[in-house]
Design a protein around this motif. Structure first.
Motif, PDB file in Angstrom:
ATOM      1  N   LEU A 185      24.136 -20.300  19.797  1.00  0.00           N
ATOM      2  CA  LEU A 185      25.036 -19.148  19.757  1.00  0.00           C
ATOM      3  C   LEU A 185      26.181 -19.302  20.744  1.00  0.00           C
ATOM      4  CD1 LEU A 185      22.549 -16.137  19.781  1.00  0.00           C
ATOM      5  CD2 LEU A 185      23.782 -17.049  17.807  1.00  0.00           C
ATOM      6  N   CYS A 186      27.337 -18.785  20.357  1.00  0.00           N
ATOM      7  CA  CYS A 186      28.460 -18.699  21.292  1.00  0.00           C
ATOM      8  C   CYS A 186      28.304 -17.393  22.081  1.00  0.00           C
ATOM      9  CB  CYS A 186      29.785 -18.728  20.518  1.00  0.00           C
ATOM     10  SG  CYS A 186      30.074 -17.260  19.514  1.00  0.00           S
ATOM     11  N   PRO A 187      29.014 -17.244  23.211  1.00  0.00           N
ATOM     12  CA  PRO A 187      28.852 -16.028  24.027  1.00  0.00           C
ATOM     13  C   PRO A 187      29.115 -14.720  23.276  1.00  0.00           C
ATOM     14  CG  PRO A 187      29.896 -17.746  25.326  1.00  0.00           C
ATOM     15  CD  PRO A 187      29.821 -18.271  23.915  1.00  0.00           C
ATOM     16  N   PRO A 188      30.176 -14.611  22.452  1.00  0.00           N
ATOM     17  CA  PRO A 188      30.361 -13.326  21.742  1.00  0.00           C
ATOM     18  C   PRO A 188      29.207 -13.009  20.793  1.00  0.00           C
ATOM     19  CG  PRO A 188      32.390 -14.612  21.682  1.00  0.00           C
ATOM     20  CD  PRO A 188      31.317 -15.514  22.238  1.00  0.00           C
ATOM     21  N   CYS A 189      28.663 -14.031  20.137  1.00  0.00           N
ATOM     22  CA  CYS A 189      27.539 -13.776  19.229  1.00  0.00           C
ATOM     23  C   CYS A 189      26.281 -13.410  20.010  1.00  0.00           C
ATOM     24  CB  CYS A 189      27.289 -14.985  18.326  1.00  0.00           C
ATOM     25  SG  CYS A 189      28.562 -15.146  17.063  1.00  0.00           S
ATOM     26  N   ARG A 190      26.120 -13.980  21.184  1.00  0.00           N
ATOM     27  CA  ARG A 190      24.991 -13.594  22.037  1.00  0.00           C
ATOM     28  C   ARG A 190      25.078 -12.102  22.355  1.00  0.00           C
ATOM     29  NH1 ARG A 190      25.180 -12.398  27.285  1.00  0.00           N
ATOM     30  NH2 ARG A 190      23.226 -12.410  28.442  1.00  0.00           N
ATOM     31  N   THR A 209      27.859 -26.193  16.431  1.00  0.00           N
ATOM     32  CA  THR A 209      28.565 -24.976  16.065  1.00  0.00           C
ATOM     33  C   THR A 209      27.641 -23.786  16.240  1.00  0.00           C
ATOM     34  OG1 THR A 209      27.913 -25.297  13.765  1.00  0.00           O
ATOM     35  CG2 THR A 209      30.102 -26.089  14.371  1.00  0.00           C
ATOM     36  N   CYS A 210      28.266 -22.632  16.439  1.00  0.00           N
ATOM     37  CA  CYS A 210      27.495 -21.393  16.540  1.00  0.00           C
ATOM     38  C   CYS A 210      26.877 -21.119  15.168  1.00  0.00           C
ATOM     39  CB  CYS A 210      28.417 -20.249  16.963  1.00  0.00           C
ATOM     40  SG  CYS A 210      27.600 -18.632  16.887  1.00  0.00           S
ATOM     41  N   ASP A 211      25.573 -20.855  15.151  1.00  0.00           N
ATOM     42  CA  ASP A 211      24.896 -20.624  13.874  1.00  0.00           C
ATOM     43  C   ASP A 211      25.222 -19.265  13.277  1.00  0.00           C
ATOM     44  OD1 ASP A 211      23.505 -23.077  13.585  1.00  0.00           O
ATOM     45  OD2 ASP A 211      22.136 -22.449  15.175  1.00  0.00           O
ATOM     46  N   ARG A 212      25.892 -18.416  14.048  1.00  0.00           N
ATOM     47  CA  ARG A 212      26.207 -17.086  13.535  1.00  0.00           C
ATOM     48  C   ARG A 212      27.633 -17.028  13.003  1.00  0.00           C
ATOM     49  NH1 ARG A 212      27.892 -12.174  15.862  1.00  0.00           N
ATOM     50  NH2 ARG A 212      27.052 -10.350  14.813  1.00  0.00           N
ATOM     51  N   CYS A 213      28.591 -17.595  13.756  1.00  0.00           N
ATOM     52  CA  CYS A 213      29.992 -17.452  13.342  1.00  0.00           C
ATOM     53  C   CYS A 213      30.658 -18.785  13.013  1.00  0.00           C
ATOM     54  CB  CYS A 213      30.798 -16.725  14.420  1.00  0.00           C
ATOM     55  SG  CYS A 213      31.072 -17.715  15.904  1.00  0.00           S
ATOM     56  N   GLY A 214      30.004 -19.893  13.315  1.00  0.00           N
ATOM     57  CA  GLY A 214      30.548 -21.196  12.945  1.00  0.00           C
ATOM     58  C   GLY A 214      31.538 -21.789  13.937  1.00  0.00           C
TER      59      GLY A 214
HETATM   60 ZN   LIG Z   1      29.337 -17.233  17.360  1.00  0.00          ZN
END
Ligand SMILES: [Zn+2]
Length: 100
Positions: free
Chosen positions: A76-81, A5-10
């Motif tokens: 990270l997912c692309p939007p969080c990047r 999972t993305c560590d920023r948004c899950g």
């Molecule tokens: Zn994310």
């Protein structure tokens, strides 16, 4: 897959997004070479080292190490990047001090 999972948004990575990014955060102590003054040559370095060793005794080894260099890794997912690159320090102003 790995249940990443993305560590920023899950968000589920590689399920909701086909690419993921690795963020490596490294914070290291910056040492500037000291200027040596005549008084420095008079110092009792043995005593200073003993004092330093005593001050480290009983302290957590990981904590001591992290005072010099702390490293974290995040998925990270692309939007969080994109969000992190736009505002890496999370201040909302691209690193400039926030004025309220
Ligand atoms: Zn994310």
């Amino acid at each position: 897959m790995h249940g990443l999972t993305c560590d920023r948004c899950g968000k589920n990575l590689l399920v909701d997004e086909e690419v993921r990014y690795l963020l490596r955060l490294e914070i290291v102590a910056a040492y500037d070479p000291p200027e040596i003054m005549p008084a420095d040559l008079e110092r009792d370095f043995d005593a200073e080292i003993r004092r330093l060793v005593r001050s480290m005794e009983g302290r957590d080894a990981v904590e001591l190490e992290e005072e010099v260099a702390a490293v974290r890794r995040f998925d990270l997912c692309p939007p969080c990047r994109r969000a992190l690159l736009a505002d890496p320090l999370g201040g909302g102003g691209g690193g400039a001090p926030k004025v309220s």
